[in-house]
Design a protein around this motif. Structure first.
Motif, PDB file in Angstrom:
ATOM      1  N   PHE A 241       0.831  -1.208   0.000  1.00 29.34           N
ATOM      2  CA  PHE A 241       0.000   0.000   0.000  1.00 29.34           C
ATOM      3  C   PHE A 241       0.862   1.253   0.000  1.00 29.34           C
ATOM      4  CE2 PHE A 241      -2.176   3.479   2.130  1.00 29.34           C
ATOM      5  CZ  PHE A 241      -3.457   3.442   1.608  1.00 29.34           C
ATOM      6  N   ASP A 242       1.894   1.265   0.833  1.00 31.77           N
ATOM      7  CA  ASP A 242       2.744   2.457   0.928  1.00 31.77           C
ATOM      8  C   ASP A 242       3.483   2.732  -0.377  1.00 31.77           C
ATOM      9  OD1 ASP A 242       1.947   2.979   3.500  1.00 31.77           O
ATOM     10  OD2 ASP A 242       3.611   1.900   4.431  1.00 31.77           O
ATOM     11  N   SER A 243       3.834   1.677  -1.124  1.00 30.68           N
ATOM     12  CA  SER A 243       4.466   1.871  -2.427  1.00 30.68           C
ATOM     13  C   SER A 243       3.494   2.552  -3.384  1.00 30.68           C
ATOM     14  CB  SER A 243       4.909   0.522  -3.015  1.00 30.68           C
ATOM     15  OG  SER A 243       5.948  -0.043  -2.248  1.00 30.68           O
ATOM     16  N   LEU A 244       2.226   2.125  -3.346  1.00 29.38           N
ATOM     17  CA  LEU A 244       1.202   2.736  -4.203  1.00 29.38           C
ATOM     18  C   LEU A 244       0.946   4.186  -3.832  1.00 29.38           C
ATOM     19  CD1 LEU A 244      -1.500  -0.080  -4.437  1.00 29.38           C
ATOM     20  CD2 LEU A 244      -0.073   0.769  -6.282  1.00 29.38           C
ATOM     21  N   GLN A 271     -14.437  -3.491  -5.657  1.00 28.36           N
ATOM     22  CA  GLN A 271     -15.841  -3.698  -6.036  1.00 28.36           C
ATOM     23  C   GLN A 271     -15.985  -3.766  -7.560  1.00 28.36           C
ATOM     24  OE1 GLN A 271     -18.465  -0.605  -4.670  1.00 28.36           O
ATOM     25  NE2 GLN A 271     -20.326  -1.753  -5.160  1.00 28.36           N
ATOM     26  N   HIS A 272     -15.288  -2.865  -8.265  1.00 30.80           N
ATOM     27  CA  HIS A 272     -15.425  -2.784  -9.724  1.00 30.80           C
ATOM     28  C   HIS A 272     -14.907  -4.048 -10.409  1.00 30.80           C
ATOM     29  CE1 HIS A 272     -15.817  -0.575 -13.544  1.00 30.80           C
ATOM     30  NE2 HIS A 272     -14.713  -1.214 -13.910  1.00 30.80           N
ATOM     31  N   THR A 273     -13.827  -4.638  -9.877  1.00 30.06           N
ATOM     32  CA  THR A 273     -13.215  -5.815 -10.503  1.00 30.06           C
ATOM     33  C   THR A 273     -13.720  -7.122  -9.896  1.00 30.06           C
ATOM     34  OG1 THR A 273     -11.332  -5.817  -8.958  1.00 30.06           O
ATOM     35  CG2 THR A 273     -11.101  -4.505 -10.979  1.00 30.06           C
ATOM     36  N   LYS A 274     -14.723  -7.034  -9.045  1.00 25.93           N
ATOM     37  CA  LYS A 274     -15.257  -8.236  -8.362  1.00 25.93           C
ATOM     38  C   LYS A 274     -14.136  -9.006  -7.665  1.00 25.93           C
ATOM     39  CE  LYS A 274     -19.267  -8.816 -11.391  1.00 25.93           C
ATOM     40  NZ  LYS A 274     -19.111  -7.519 -12.081  1.00 25.93           N
ATOM     41  N   LYS A 275     -13.298  -8.250  -6.972  1.00 24.56           N
ATOM     42  CA  LYS A 275     -12.185  -8.738  -6.158  1.00 24.56           C
ATOM     43  C   LYS A 275     -11.039  -9.354  -6.959  1.00 24.56           C
ATOM     44  CE  LYS A 275     -14.737  -9.227  -1.836  1.00 24.56           C
ATOM     45  NZ  LYS A 275     -15.020 -10.073  -0.672  1.00 24.56           N
ATOM     46  N   GLU A 276     -10.999  -9.073  -8.276  1.00 23.93           N
ATOM     47  CA  GLU A 276      -9.790  -9.435  -9.028  1.00 23.93           C
ATOM     48  C   GLU A 276      -8.618  -8.589  -8.526  1.00 23.93           C
ATOM     49  OE1 GLU A 276      -9.500 -11.824 -11.062  1.00 23.93           O
ATOM     50  OE2 GLU A 276     -11.384 -12.209 -12.078  1.00 23.93           O
ATOM     51  N   ILE A 277      -8.948  -7.395  -8.060  1.00 26.67           N
ATOM     52  CA  ILE A 277      -8.016  -6.565  -7.300  1.00 26.67           C
ATOM     53  C   ILE A 277      -8.609  -6.447  -5.907  1.00 26.67           C
ATOM     54  CG2 ILE A 277      -7.014  -4.263  -7.019  1.00 26.67           C
ATOM     55  CD1 ILE A 277      -7.164  -3.950 -10.068  1.00 26.67           C
ATOM     56  N   SER A 278      -7.854  -6.827  -4.900  1.00 27.20           N
ATOM     57  CA  SER A 278      -8.364  -6.764  -3.522  1.00 27.20           C
ATOM     58  C   SER A 278      -7.257  -6.256  -2.608  1.00 27.20           C
ATOM     59  CB  SER A 278      -8.846  -8.139  -3.061  1.00 27.20           C
ATOM     60  OG  SER A 278      -7.786  -9.079  -3.113  1.00 27.20           O
ATOM     61  N   TRP A 279      -7.642  -5.841  -1.436  1.00 25.11           N
ATOM     62  CA  TRP A 279      -6.613  -5.374  -0.505  1.00 25.11           C
ATOM     63  C   TRP A 279      -7.023  -5.622   0.940  1.00 25.11           C
ATOM     64  CZ3 TRP A 279      -5.910  -0.508   2.386  1.00 25.11           C
ATOM     65  CH2 TRP A 279      -7.083   0.243   2.527  1.00 25.11           C
ATOM     66  N   VAL A 280      -6.024  -5.727   1.803  1.00 25.52           N
ATOM     67  CA  VAL A 280      -6.257  -5.947   3.231  1.00 25.52           C
ATOM     68  C   VAL A 280      -5.610  -4.817   4.005  1.00 25.52           C
ATOM     69  CG1 VAL A 280      -6.452  -8.451   3.077  1.00 25.52           C
ATOM     70  CG2 VAL A 280      -4.190  -7.410   3.407  1.00 25.52           C
ATOM     71  N   ASP A 281      -6.247  -4.447   5.076  1.00 24.53           N
ATOM     72  CA  ASP A 281      -5.735  -3.404   5.970  1.00 24.53           C
ATOM     73  C   ASP A 281      -6.048  -3.832   7.393  1.00 24.53           C
ATOM     74  OD1 ASP A 281      -4.931  -1.179   7.302  1.00 24.53           O
ATOM     75  OD2 ASP A 281      -6.408   0.187   6.436  1.00 24.53           O
ATOM     76  N   SER A 282      -5.156  -4.661   7.957  1.00 29.15           N
ATOM     77  CA  SER A 282      -5.388  -5.153   9.320  1.00 29.15           C
ATOM     78  C   SER A 282      -4.060  -5.439  10.008  1.00 29.15           C
ATOM     79  CB  SER A 282      -6.244  -6.430   9.301  1.00 29.15           C
ATOM     80  OG  SER A 282      -5.563  -7.469   8.640  1.00 29.15           O
ATOM     81  N   LEU A 283      -4.008  -5.124  11.264  1.00 26.38           N
ATOM     82  CA  LEU A 283      -2.834  -5.396  12.099  1.00 26.38           C
ATOM     83  C   LEU A 283      -1.543  -4.843  11.484  1.00 26.38           C
ATOM     84  CD1 LEU A 283      -3.672  -9.106  13.071  1.00 26.38           C
ATOM     85  CD2 LEU A 283      -4.133  -7.032  14.395  1.00 26.38           C
ATOM     86  N   GLY A 284      -1.663  -3.670  10.913  1.00 30.86           N
ATOM     87  CA  GLY A 284      -0.483  -3.021  10.349  1.00 30.86           C
ATOM     88  C   GLY A 284      -0.078  -3.521   8.987  1.00 30.86           C
TER      89      GLY A 284
END
Length: 311
Positions: A241-244, A271-284
């Motif tokens: 994420f930080d790289s992006l 949402q647009h890609t139906k999770k073909e692109i997904s991301w997590v944001d938990s526990l750092g």
């Protein structure tokens, strides 16, 4: 990376120039600074003076709309398939830049480049300021360029001219007396993105924000292009994420997204890609996952955008 603070003769990109460049090459024209006959032909065909011909060539090359090829000690130019023909060709998606997403796309193409450093690429990829005075930005660019590039940077006067061109191209000036937008500064499509505000007296503002006006399809395209470069020598399917958000040539940098803004765009992309692109944001841990099916299909989402949009 090499320094490239000249080439536009201080003319900012204008509406119609890239379309003219593509048409010129498609009708057997060419851009040449040494062949007098070619120069005269370009002046007549493009309907501008010699210096503007050079500026049109500069912006078409810098955005990747055209590319140069050297044969038999002569330089020839071709319209690129995935950019020039895609947007400005005979069956181009939006040759007159009538859709807002096309201007965002053009902005990305101009700045997604780590081969040549310009004033605009310096600002969008390396500068961390949101409120600045022009003279300070020029000094920062000059000092950082000496560290970033391998070639000669040139003198600070050259950088000042390039910076003036960049600021005029991206900002709408406000008349201090009438407090109205100066119509003279609508000539560049990039000013429409509102990425830079001129507060007068050489002070500017460029906030990091959420950018709801940035089409999600253009963001996804930029994300996938950045991902390809980041993972050229590996087979990983994730990007940090930080790289992006902060790396040079990243969507976060080029689109001036805030941390919350990038998170919001990633939610939309998921949402647009139906999770073909997904991301997590938990526990750092903040990572973006790209599925195999979309890695090398970057133009699919641009086609989606132009397919659903009505000019």
């Amino acid at each position: 990376m090499k320094a490239k603070f000249t080439g536009h003769d201080t003319f900012p990109l204008r509406y119609g120039w890239l379309f003219k460049a593509v048409n010129h090459l498609n009708s057997n024209g060419n851009f040449s600074s040494s062949d007098e006959e070619s120069i005269r032909h370009s002046i007549v065909e493009l309907g501008v003076g010699k210096n503007m011909v050079k500026a049109i060539q500069y912006w078409a090359e810098s955005s990747g709309i055209i590319e140069s090829d050297r044969k038999n000690n002569k330089t020839f130019h071709n319209v690129t398939k995935n950019k020039g023909h895609f947007l400005f060709g005979d069956n181009g998606k939006d040759p007159y830049l009538e859709l807002h997403g096309s201007i965002w796309l053009l902005h990305f193409w101009l700045n997604f480049n780590d081969e040549h450093l310009t004033a605009y690429r310096y600002f969008f990829n390396y500068s961390n300021v949101q409120y600045f005075e022009k003279s300070k930005l020029i000094d920062d660019c000059y000092e950082d360029a000496k560290r970033l590039v391998k070639s000669e940077v040139g003198n600070i006067t050259t950088i000042k001219k390039d910076m003036d061109c960049f600021l005029n191209m991206y900002s709408k000036k406000v008349k201090s007396t009438a407090k109205k937008i100066d119509e003279d500064h609508f000539t560049s499509p990039l000013a429409e993105l509102n990425l830079l505000q001129d507060n007068g007296r050489s002070f500017y503002v460029s906030n990091l924000t959420e950018r709801p006006e940035l089409p999600i399809e253009v963001f996804i395209y930029a994300l996938l292009e950045f991902f390809k470069v980041e993972t050229t020598e590996s087979k990983v399917s994730t990007v940090d994420f930080d790289s992006l958000l902060t790396k040079p040539c990243s969507p976060g940098r080029i689109f001036r997204l805030s941390e919350a803004g990038l998170g919001q765009k990633l939610d939309e992309a998921q949402q647009h890609t139906k999770k073909e692109i997904s991301w997590v944001d938990s526990l750092g841990l903040r990572q973006v996952n790209i599925s195999e099916s979309v890695k090398n299909n970057t133009f699919k989402y641009l086609n989606d955008y132009y397919g659903k949009s009505n000019v």
